[in-house]
Each structure stands twice: as C-alpha cells, then as structure tokens.
Design a protein around this motif. Structure first.
Motif, short mmCIF file in Angstrom:
data_model
loop_
_atom_site.label_atom_id
_atom_site.label_comp_id
_atom_site.label_asym_id
_atom_site.label_seq_id
_atom_site.Cartn_x
_atom_site.Cartn_y
_atom_site.Cartn_z
N SER A 8 0.82 -1.22 0.00
CA SER A 8 0.00 0.00 0.00
C SER A 8 0.85 1.27 0.00
CB SER A 8 -0.94 0.01 1.21
OG SER A 8 -0.18 -0.03 2.41
N GLU A 9 2.12 1.15 0.38
CA GLU A 9 3.02 2.31 0.43
C GLU A 9 3.71 2.55 -0.92
OE1 GLU A 9 5.76 1.99 3.73
OE2 GLU A 9 4.35 0.66 4.75
N ILE A 10 3.60 1.60 -1.83
CA ILE A 10 4.29 1.71 -3.12
C ILE A 10 3.41 2.45 -4.13
CG2 ILE A 10 5.42 0.44 -4.97
CD1 ILE A 10 5.71 -1.93 -3.00
N LYS A 11 3.92 3.55 -4.64
CA LYS A 11 3.15 4.36 -5.60
C LYS A 11 3.30 3.78 -7.01
CE LYS A 11 3.92 8.66 -3.05
NZ LYS A 11 4.61 9.97 -3.08
N GLY A 12 2.19 3.76 -7.73
CA GLY A 12 2.20 3.35 -9.14
C GLY A 12 2.66 1.92 -9.37
N LEU A 29 8.94 3.81 -3.97
CA LEU A 29 8.90 3.67 -2.51
C LEU A 29 9.91 4.63 -1.91
CD1 LEU A 29 7.70 2.06 -0.07
CD2 LEU A 29 9.68 0.53 -0.30
N GLU A 30 9.42 5.49 -1.03
CA GLU A 30 10.29 6.47 -0.35
C GLU A 30 11.13 7.27 -1.34
OE1 GLU A 30 12.49 4.29 2.57
OE2 GLU A 30 10.71 3.91 3.80
N GLY A 31 10.49 7.67 -2.44
CA GLY A 31 11.14 8.54 -3.41
C GLY A 31 12.04 7.84 -4.41
N LYS A 32 12.12 6.51 -4.33
CA LYS A 32 12.97 5.77 -5.27
C LYS A 32 12.12 4.86 -6.15
CE LYS A 32 17.10 5.58 -2.35
NZ LYS A 32 18.02 4.71 -1.59
N VAL A 33 12.42 4.86 -7.44
CA VAL A 33 11.74 3.96 -8.37
C VAL A 33 12.47 2.61 -8.32
CG1 VAL A 33 10.98 3.54 -10.72
CG2 VAL A 33 11.06 5.88 -9.84
N LEU A 34 11.74 1.56 -7.95
CA LEU A 34 12.34 0.26 -7.72
C LEU A 34 11.66 -0.84 -8.53
CD1 LEU A 34 12.50 0.40 -3.79
CD2 LEU A 34 14.33 1.02 -5.39
N SER A 35 12.40 -1.91 -8.70
CA SER A 35 11.83 -3.16 -9.20
C SER A 35 11.71 -4.10 -8.01
CB SER A 35 12.75 -3.79 -10.27
OG SER A 35 12.78 -3.01 -11.43
N PHE A 36 10.55 -4.71 -7.86
CA PHE A 36 10.31 -5.64 -6.75
C PHE A 36 10.16 -7.05 -7.32
CE2 PHE A 36 8.72 -1.51 -5.58
CZ PHE A 36 9.08 -1.35 -4.25
N LYS A 37 10.94 -7.97 -6.81
CA LYS A 37 10.83 -9.36 -7.26
C LYS A 37 10.18 -10.16 -6.15
CE LYS A 37 13.23 -12.80 -9.93
NZ LYS A 37 14.44 -13.09 -10.71
N TYR A 77 15.31 -3.75 -6.03
CA TYR A 77 16.53 -3.10 -6.50
C TYR A 77 16.16 -1.92 -7.38
CZ TYR A 77 15.41 -6.35 -10.32
OH TYR A 77 14.77 -7.07 -11.28
N GLU A 78 17.10 -1.02 -7.57
CA GLU A 78 16.83 0.18 -8.37
C GLU A 78 16.31 -0.21 -9.75
OE1 GLU A 78 20.30 2.65 -8.52
OE2 GLU A 78 19.86 3.59 -6.59
N TYR A 79 15.24 0.43 -10.17
CA TYR A 79 14.66 0.15 -11.48
C TYR A 79 15.66 0.53 -12.56
CZ TYR A 79 11.71 0.61 -15.59
OH TYR A 79 11.19 0.49 -16.86
N ILE A 80 15.87 -0.37 -13.50
CA ILE A 80 16.79 -0.12 -14.61
C ILE A 80 15.97 0.27 -15.83
CG2 ILE A 80 18.57 -1.11 -16.10
CD1 ILE A 80 18.94 -3.22 -13.75
N ASN A 81 16.11 1.50 -16.24
CA ASN A 81 15.37 1.98 -17.41
C ASN A 81 16.18 1.64 -18.66
OD1 ASN A 81 13.58 3.21 -19.10
ND2 ASN A 81 14.10 5.30 -18.51
N GLY A 82 15.97 0.43 -19.16
CA GLY A 82 16.76 -0.01 -20.29
C GLY A 82 16.00 -0.97 -21.19
N HIS A 83 16.69 -1.47 -22.19
CA HIS A 83 16.11 -2.41 -23.15
C HIS A 83 16.84 -3.75 -23.06
CE1 HIS A 83 13.83 0.76 -25.24
NE2 HIS A 83 14.91 1.51 -25.06
N HIS A 84 16.13 -4.81 -23.38
CA HIS A 84 16.78 -6.11 -23.45
C HIS A 84 17.85 -6.09 -24.54
CE1 HIS A 84 14.31 -8.20 -20.57
NE2 HIS A 84 13.20 -7.77 -21.15
N LEU A 85 18.90 -6.86 -24.30
CA LEU A 85 20.02 -6.92 -25.22
C LEU A 85 19.58 -7.14 -26.67
CD1 LEU A 85 23.15 -7.11 -25.61
CD2 LEU A 85 22.90 -9.57 -25.26
#
Length: 198
Positions: A8-12, A29-37, A77-85
C-alpha cells in the motif's frame, strides 16, 4: 517485512515481468523507483532470498541493479530503465556492449559465481540509454568451482554474436575457451579479448 505489508506504500505499482519463480513489479517507494521481485508461490521464497544475497555481493563489483531492500519474501533493487540486449544490439554499439559483457563475466568467474545463463543473454541483460550493461535475473546463480561465465559468453559470440565480429577465427576462439576453462588465468582472458578485438 513481507511484500503485502508494504504494498500500500508503493506508488504506481504495476507488473512488468514474470519468470519461472518470480514476478517483477515496478513502483516508487520512499522517493525511489524500484523493481520488486516477489516469488510466484511460497516454495520459491528461498530462491528469491538467495538471489538477494548474490545480488548484494556482486553489487560491490559494479554488477547488477543496485539492491535496496531484502524482505522476508521479496527483494527490491533500483529500477533499470533499459532495453533487453536483443532489442538494442547493433553494428554500431556491439563492441562496447560485448566488451562490458565479457568483463562482467570475467568478474563473476573471479568471484566464483556462476550465472548459468551467459550463453543466452538476450533477456537477462538490460542496456540503458548510455549503453551501460546490467546483468539481471540471478535466480540460477550460485557459488561454485565449475565456472563458465566467460566460456558460455564465448558460445554466444560464436553463434549469434558472430554476425558482428569481422573475420572471427572460430577454431582459435574455441581453443582459447578450452584453455581458459582449464586455468581461468588472466593471460588467456586477455588473449580472448585481443582476438575478439574487445
């Protein structure tokens, strides 16, 4: 701390991927864009937690997305804004990308971590806008003496990657791969880099 307790604390929060054992979400979460596994089911929790430990370790050597949180049943972990190889590799950028892949594979070998997927890096590598390479998905990674990151990557170079290498001497690369497997020495690794022009 469990994933459902912080959901509930995670935006978007939105699902962005799915593997054999886990589901990947993106959110702030807390101002950081993250990937959650998060594990698909309870039986996969141990594998996800093991991945978190390995990610924390390899992060110290500049490999993988930066681990931020390790919960009871998730990692973030920090969200990686990238493309697959497979979606970004081209004749213009392959040399820089392959060089990073080779160096990171060598680092994993030196750390005695086998990722077990370097022969098919298409979906396990992200490349950002600056062409920085990130290895992702360490679910299958393990500490072992049977290391094959560099040798598996050479398999990829000899197969699909060979389209990018001009005048690649397959026999020589295979011989160097066999030599490297025996000793894992720096001298053979440097010869591999030289023969590949990386």
């Amino acid at each position: 701390m469990k994933f459902n307790e912080i959901k509930s604390e995670i935006k978007g929060l939105k699902k962005i991927g799915e593997g054999w054992r886990g589901v990947i979400y993106k959110g702030e979460l807390e101002g950081k864009v993250l990937s959650f596994k998060v594990p698909k089911s309870e039986i996969h929790t141990t594998a996800i937690k093991k991945e978190g430990k390995i990610l924390r370790y390899v992060n110290q050597y500049g490999i993988g997305g930066k681990l931020i949180l390790e919960g009871d049943d998730f990692i973030a972990y920090e969200y990686i804004n990238g493309h697959h190889l497979k979606d970004i590799l081209s004749e213009k950028n392959y040399r820089y990308i392959f060089q990073q892949l080779l160096e990171q594979s060598r680092t994993l070998d030196r750390l005695s971590i086998s990722k077990d997927e370097m022969h098919r890096p298409h979906k396990n590598v992200l490349v950002d806008k600056d062409l920085k390479v990130y290895l992702i998905d360490f679910e299958r990674a393990k500490k072992t003496k049977n290391l094959q990151n560099v040798t598996q990557l050479l398999q990829f170079f000899l197969n699909e990657g060979s389209n990018y290498f001009p005048k690649l001497d397959r026999d020589e690369i295979i011989k160097l791969s066999v030599d490297y497997k025996k000793n894992m020495d720096e001298n053979t690794f440097l010869k591999i880099k030289d023969r590949l022009g990386l």
